[in-house]
Design a protein around this motif. Structure first.
Motif, PDB file in Angstrom:
ATOM      1  N   LEU A   1     -15.336 -23.342  33.364  1.00  0.00           N
ATOM      2  CA  LEU A   1     -15.965 -22.657  32.236  1.00  0.00           C
ATOM      3  C   LEU A   1     -16.137 -21.173  32.530  1.00  0.00           C
ATOM      4  N   ARG A   2     -16.444 -20.856  33.789  1.00  0.00           N
ATOM      5  CA  ARG A   2     -16.679 -19.450  34.146  1.00  0.00           C
ATOM      6  C   ARG A   2     -15.398 -18.635  33.962  1.00  0.00           C
ATOM      7  N   ARG A   3     -14.284 -19.129  34.500  1.00  0.00           N
ATOM      8  CA  ARG A   3     -13.032 -18.380  34.372  1.00  0.00           C
ATOM      9  C   ARG A   3     -12.555 -18.323  32.922  1.00  0.00           C
ATOM     10  N   ALA A   4     -12.772 -19.414  32.175  1.00  0.00           N
ATOM     11  CA  ALA A   4     -12.404 -19.403  30.758  1.00  0.00           C
ATOM     12  C   ALA A   4     -13.230 -18.376  30.000  1.00  0.00           C
ATOM     13  N   ALA A   5     -14.519 -18.275  30.318  1.00  0.00           N
ATOM     14  CA  ALA A   5     -15.382 -17.296  29.653  1.00  0.00           C
ATOM     15  C   ALA A   5     -14.890 -15.876  29.906  1.00  0.00           C
ATOM     16  N   ALA A   6     -14.486 -15.607  31.155  1.00  0.00           N
ATOM     17  CA  ALA A   6     -13.977 -14.272  31.472  1.00  0.00           C
ATOM     18  C   ALA A   6     -12.700 -13.978  30.697  1.00  0.00           C
ATOM     19  N   ARG A   7     -11.837 -14.977  30.580  1.00  0.00           N
ATOM     20  CA  ARG A   7     -10.574 -14.785  29.855  1.00  0.00           C
ATOM     21  C   ARG A   7     -10.831 -14.533  28.372  1.00  0.00           C
ATOM     22  N   LEU A   8     -11.861 -15.212  27.812  1.00  0.00           N
ATOM     23  CA  LEU A   8     -12.143 -15.106  26.380  1.00  0.00           C
ATOM     24  C   LEU A   8     -13.116 -13.974  26.062  1.00  0.00           C
ATOM     25  N   HIS A   9     -13.582 -13.280  27.116  1.00  0.00           N
ATOM     26  CA  HIS A   9     -14.559 -12.188  26.953  1.00  0.00           C
ATOM     27  C   HIS A   9     -15.846 -12.688  26.293  1.00  0.00           C
ATOM     28  N   LEU A  10     -16.281 -13.859  26.762  1.00  0.00           N
ATOM     29  CA  LEU A  10     -17.522 -14.453  26.296  1.00  0.00           C
ATOM     30  C   LEU A  10     -18.399 -14.753  27.502  1.00  0.00           C
ATOM     31  N   SER A  11     -19.656 -15.043  27.248  1.00  0.00           N
ATOM     32  CA  SER A  11     -20.526 -15.464  28.344  1.00  0.00           C
ATOM     33  C   SER A  11     -20.296 -16.935  28.636  1.00  0.00           C
ATOM     34  N   GLN A  12     -20.599 -17.339  29.873  1.00  0.00           N
ATOM     35  CA  GLN A  12     -20.415 -18.742  30.215  1.00  0.00           C
ATOM     36  C   GLN A  12     -21.304 -19.652  29.375  1.00  0.00           C
ATOM     37  N   PRO A  13     -22.580 -19.301  29.109  1.00  0.00           N
ATOM     38  CA  PRO A  13     -23.401 -20.165  28.249  1.00  0.00           C
ATOM     39  C   PRO A  13     -22.812 -20.326  26.856  1.00  0.00           C
ATOM     40  N   ALA A  14     -22.183 -19.248  26.324  1.00  0.00           N
ATOM     41  CA  ALA A  14     -21.580 -19.346  24.983  1.00  0.00           C
ATOM     42  C   ALA A  14     -20.406 -20.315  24.990  1.00  0.00           C
ATOM     43  N   VAL A  15     -19.595 -20.249  26.046  1.00  0.00           N
ATOM     44  CA  VAL A  15     -18.459 -21.161  26.149  1.00  0.00           C
ATOM     45  C   VAL A  15     -18.947 -22.593  26.299  1.00  0.00           C
ATOM     46  N   SER A  16     -19.970 -22.787  27.141  1.00  0.00           N
ATOM     47  CA  SER A  16     -20.510 -24.124  27.368  1.00  0.00           C
ATOM     48  C   SER A  16     -21.082 -24.712  26.087  1.00  0.00           C
ATOM     49  N   ALA A  17     -21.804 -23.871  25.319  1.00  0.00           N
ATOM     50  CA  ALA A  17     -22.408 -24.345  24.073  1.00  0.00           C
ATOM     51  C   ALA A  17     -21.321 -24.696  23.047  1.00  0.00           C
ATOM     52  N   GLN A  18     -20.306 -23.865  22.958  1.00  0.00           N
ATOM     53  CA  GLN A  18     -19.229 -24.135  21.995  1.00  0.00           C
ATOM     54  C   GLN A  18     -18.475 -25.403  22.361  1.00  0.00           C
ATOM     55  N   LEU A  19     -18.210 -25.607  23.662  1.00  0.00           N
ATOM     56  CA  LEU A  19     -17.532 -26.821  24.105  1.00  0.00           C
ATOM     57  C   LEU A  19     -18.368 -28.049  23.773  1.00  0.00           C
ATOM     58  N   LYS A  20     -19.670 -27.947  23.953  1.00  0.00           N
ATOM     59  CA  LYS A  20     -20.546 -29.074  23.657  1.00  0.00           C
ATOM     60  C   LYS A  20     -20.484 -29.430  22.173  1.00  0.00           C
TER      61      LYS A  20
END
Length: 320
Positions: free
Chosen positions: A20-39
């Motif tokens: 999730l951390r590396r995906a967040a960096a690639r998408l220019h988002l925060s890790q919590p935002a990526v985690s919440a969206q995935l959920k």
């Protein structure tokens, strides 16, 4: 909630990045935002797409299927964008790009395009290998092409390419004017059982294997003594009495050969027109085929041997 391209890109980014951390960096988002969206996505589909590990994530079975089909959808969307952009920004003066085997239909196609799309003009290249032609069509390097197909072989066309059989063409044989059968005009294939043949180099069309298999089914093993892709060399070897060669029914520079037709027409090939469905050729295909057929029939009538074959029932085999 409804899945859209943003959700697709997020899941694919997580799968490709492995965390999730590396995906967040690639998408220019925060890790919590990526985690919440995935959920939210997982809640929508009804189960987990990834197993969370201390050092990253791995797809579940459902996640693997999501990534597989999601990758295909993303590729289709990218191709859709390219297709629309080509249609919107294509220069009306861009020549139609023609390719394929050097059959009579190739030159007739170019002539027909000159009549139907005169404002564009054409560029062309002859290419013998089928996989090369289909690759050029797939990449957009060609708009339309003439392909050959032999019985028992198939031509696999990529997405976005349509095709139509133009003609089933007989294959005749050439012998020297001094050959024992030169005056026969029509022979059985197994009359050549004791002769040596000249053939082109084997390629992905399957022609060589098809001719050899047909001879074998007729009752003899074809003996190939000479291999050349140059028609004038094949004709010279045949004229000297050293070989029998295959002949397509229309062609030039055969004055030194006797052309023989084969009883039962055991050797044939299909000539296939293939075109990109997003090319300027697509709307004109029916008219193109009509022009090609008209031009081909004129050539048939001008050739004594082929005209006789055509009139004696050959047209029933040839015309799709």
């Amino acid at each position: 909630m409804r899945l859209d391209i943003r959700h697709l890109e997020l899941v694919l980014a997580i799968a490709e990045a492995g965390s999730l951390r590396r995906a967040a960096a690639r998408l220019h988002l925060s890790q919590p935002a990526v985690s919440a969206q995935l959920k939210r996505i997982e809640q929508h589909v009804g189960g987990e797409l990834f197993v969370r590990l201390p050092d990253g994530v791995v797809p579940t079975l459902a996640g693997t299927l999501f990534v597989r089909d999601g990758t295909r959808i993303r590729t289709d969307l990218e191709e859709l964008t390219r297709t629309v952009r080509r249609a919107l920004h294509a220069d009306a003066a861009t020549p139609v790009r023609v390719g394929g085997v050097p059959a009579q239909q190739f030159s007739l196609l170019i002539r027909a395009l000159g009549v139907l799309l005169p404002e564009r003009g054409t560029t062309s290249r002859t290419v013998r290998r089928t996989d090369t032609v289909t690759g050029l069509l797939a990449s957009g390097e060609l708009d339309v092409a003439v392909l050959r197909r032999f019985p028992g072989t198939s031509v696999t066309l990529p997405p976005g390419i349509a095709h139509r059989v133009l003609l089933t063409e007989p294959i005749f044989v050439g012998v020297s004017l001094d050959h024992r059968l030169s005056g026969a005009r029509r022979i059985a294939l197994n009359d050549l059982a004791d002769d040596v043949w000249v053939m082109p180099h084997p390629d992905d069309s399957g022609m060589n294997g098809y001719v050899a298999d047909t001879c074998r089914r007729t009752g003899f093993e074809q003996r190939v003594g000479h291999i050349t892709d140059e028609a004038h060399v094949a004709f010279a070897l045949t004229a000297a009495g050293d070989a029998v060669c295959v002949l397509y029914p229309l062609g030039s520079a055969r004055e030194s050969l006797a052309t023989l037709t084969l009883a039962g027409d055991p050797l044939v090939r299909d000539l296939v027109l293939a075109w990109r469905t997003d090319s300027p050729v697509a709307p004109a295909v029916d008219a193109l085929c009509a022009h090609i057929s008209e031009g081909y029939l004129a050539l048939v009538e001008a050739d004594d041997v082929y005209a006789q074959w055509w009139q004696q029932g050959g047209a029933e085999l040839a015309v799709p």
